[in-house]
Design a protein around this motif. Structure first.
Motif, PDB file in Angstrom:
ATOM      1  N   GLN A 223       0.776  -1.542   0.282  1.00 46.04           N
ATOM      2  CA  GLN A 223       0.014  -0.038  -0.160  1.00 46.04           C
ATOM      3  C   GLN A 223       0.560   0.740   0.496  1.00 46.04           C
ATOM      4  O   GLN A 223       0.370   2.202   0.351  1.00 46.04           O
ATOM      5  CB  GLN A 223      -0.906  -0.313   1.413  1.00 46.04           C
TER       6      GLN A 223
ATOM      7  N   ALA B 246      -4.923  10.102  -6.692  1.00 50.24           N
ATOM      8  CA  ALA B 246      -5.756   9.068  -6.855  1.00 50.24           C
ATOM      9  C   ALA B 246      -4.602   7.952  -7.838  1.00 50.24           C
ATOM     10  O   ALA B 246      -4.025   8.230  -7.938  1.00 50.24           O
ATOM     11  CB  ALA B 246      -6.833   8.320  -7.225  1.00 50.24           C
TER      12      ALA B 246
ATOM     13  N   GLU C  39      -8.566  -0.556 -11.777  1.00 47.75           N
ATOM     14  CA  GLU C  39      -9.212  -0.114 -10.439  1.00 47.75           C
ATOM     15  C   GLU C  39      -8.268   1.324  -9.788  1.00 47.75           C
ATOM     16  O   GLU C  39      -7.063   1.280  -9.736  1.00 47.75           O
ATOM     17  CB  GLU C  39      -8.661  -0.874  -9.127  1.00 47.75           C
TER      18      GLU C  39
ATOM     19  N   TYR D 268      -8.128   3.885  -6.771  1.00 44.77           N
ATOM     20  CA  TYR D 268      -7.581   4.189  -5.751  1.00 44.77           C
ATOM     21  C   TYR D 268      -7.109   5.849  -4.697  1.00 44.77           C
ATOM     22  O   TYR D 268      -6.414   6.272  -5.856  1.00 44.77           O
ATOM     23  CB  TYR D 268      -7.127   3.185  -4.758  1.00 44.77           C
TER      24      TYR D 268
ATOM     25  N   VAL E 152      -2.251   4.333  -0.094  1.00 45.05           N
ATOM     26  CA  VAL E 152      -3.015   3.461  -1.031  1.00 45.05           C
ATOM     27  C   VAL E 152      -3.589   2.722  -0.184  1.00 45.05           C
ATOM     28  O   VAL E 152      -3.109   1.951  -0.426  1.00 45.05           O
ATOM     29  CB  VAL E 152      -2.633   3.447  -2.131  1.00 45.05           C
TER      30      VAL E 152
ATOM     31  N   ASP F 133      -5.668  -0.115   1.479  1.00 48.53           N
ATOM     32  CA  ASP F 133      -6.538  -1.072   0.337  1.00 48.53           C
ATOM     33  C   ASP F 133      -5.467  -1.800  -1.051  1.00 48.53           C
ATOM     34  O   ASP F 133      -6.818  -2.299  -1.920  1.00 48.53           O
ATOM     35  CB  ASP F 133      -8.292  -1.445  -0.272  1.00 48.53           C
ATOM     36  N   LEU F 134      -5.052  -0.767  -1.535  1.00 50.31           N
ATOM     37  CA  LEU F 134      -4.421  -1.000  -2.960  1.00 50.31           C
ATOM     38  C   LEU F 134      -3.680  -2.545  -2.910  1.00 50.31           C
ATOM     39  O   LEU F 134      -2.592  -2.776  -1.423  1.00 50.31           O
ATOM     40  CB  LEU F 134      -3.471  -0.351  -2.931  1.00 50.31           C
TER      41      LEU F 134
END
Length: 256
Positions: free
Chosen positions: A78, A96, A103, A105, A123, A125-126
């Protein structure tokens, strides 16, 4: 000093390079983040498995009169590293990253170093896997990243020509710094500023931060050892830090 050393000094001293807010004696003239040359771009192959770890950065820097559009790469869970010049003056809430599968994030800057010209984003949840950073800058390499308008990460063969010490200014021209820089060459325009130089085995040995304006097939990268202090310190960082102001030559002119 050896005779060869004096010859090299005589060859390089008359030529001044300006890159990423710094001056260095090398045989090119290059401003940071210079635009790609006109004409047909080279068709580069889609990146392999390493492309999953390379992301597109986006955001807004309204006081600078520009958008954030650059490449970065995942070096720890992350955490994404890129150039500080890409994020200077950016609106924090606008940032972002987009992965190779599309996707998106939200991201926040947790480290920003205008001396090294490097920054780190957290980031949450990456899922992208990290690429390890090593200190060995030699051997064949690929630049992996997103040239202008690229939908997927591409891989560009790169030759590492030599390593030089850059005695220069920081991003804001406030004091002198010294950075170790790799001089690069490619068969076509060096693309994807902020992208990693990856050697066989998937190890990162540098991060590209500029291309030459007169010879766009030549470029420059920070060596891995320049990135290691900031990336190590930010491996667990989550607190947002300032992206500070625009680079001096990117500040939006005042209205009349």
């Amino acid at each position: 000093m050896s005779r060869e050393g004096w010859l090299m000094r005589l060859l390089w001293l008359p030529i001044l390079l300006v890159l990423a807010g710094c001056s260095i004696v090398v045989p090119w003239s290059l401003p940071t983040g210079s635009p790609a040359p006109t004409g047909e771009p080279a068709v580069l192959p889609k990146a392999g498995s390493e492309g999953r770890s390379v992301v597109r950065l986006s955001g807004q820097a309204p006081t600078c009169g520009r958008k954030v559009e650059e490449t970065g790469f995942v070096y720890a869970p992350q955490r994404v590293v890129t150039t500080a010049q890409a994020l200077a003056g950016a609106t924090p809430s606008s940032l972002a990253v987009t992965t190779d599968d599309g996707e998106v994030y939200p991201a926040r800057v947790v480290a920003f170093d205008p001396d090294v010209n490097a920054a780190v984003l957290y980031v949450p949840d990456l899922p992208a896997p990290p690429l390890p950073i090593a200190e060995e800058p030699t051997g064949p390499a690929q630049l992996i990243g997103y040239p202008k308008d690229a939908e997927h990460a591409v891989a560009q063969p790169i030759k590492i020509k030599r390593t030089v010490e850059a005695h220069s200014q920081d991003l804001y021209y406030t004091h002198q710094v010294t950075r170790t820089v790799l001089m690069l060459s490619a068969d076509s325009s060096v693309a994807a500023i902020g992208g990693p130089l990856v050697v066989p085995g998937g190890t990162v040995v540098g991060m590209v931060f500029a291309r030459a304006t007169q010879q766009p097939a030549d470029g420059f990268a920070l060596v891995a050892e320049e990135l290691l202090p900031i990336t190590k310190d930010a491996r667990a960082a989550t607190k947002r830090v300032s992206t500070r102001q625009c680079e001096p030559d990117r500040r939006k002119p005042a209205s009349a």
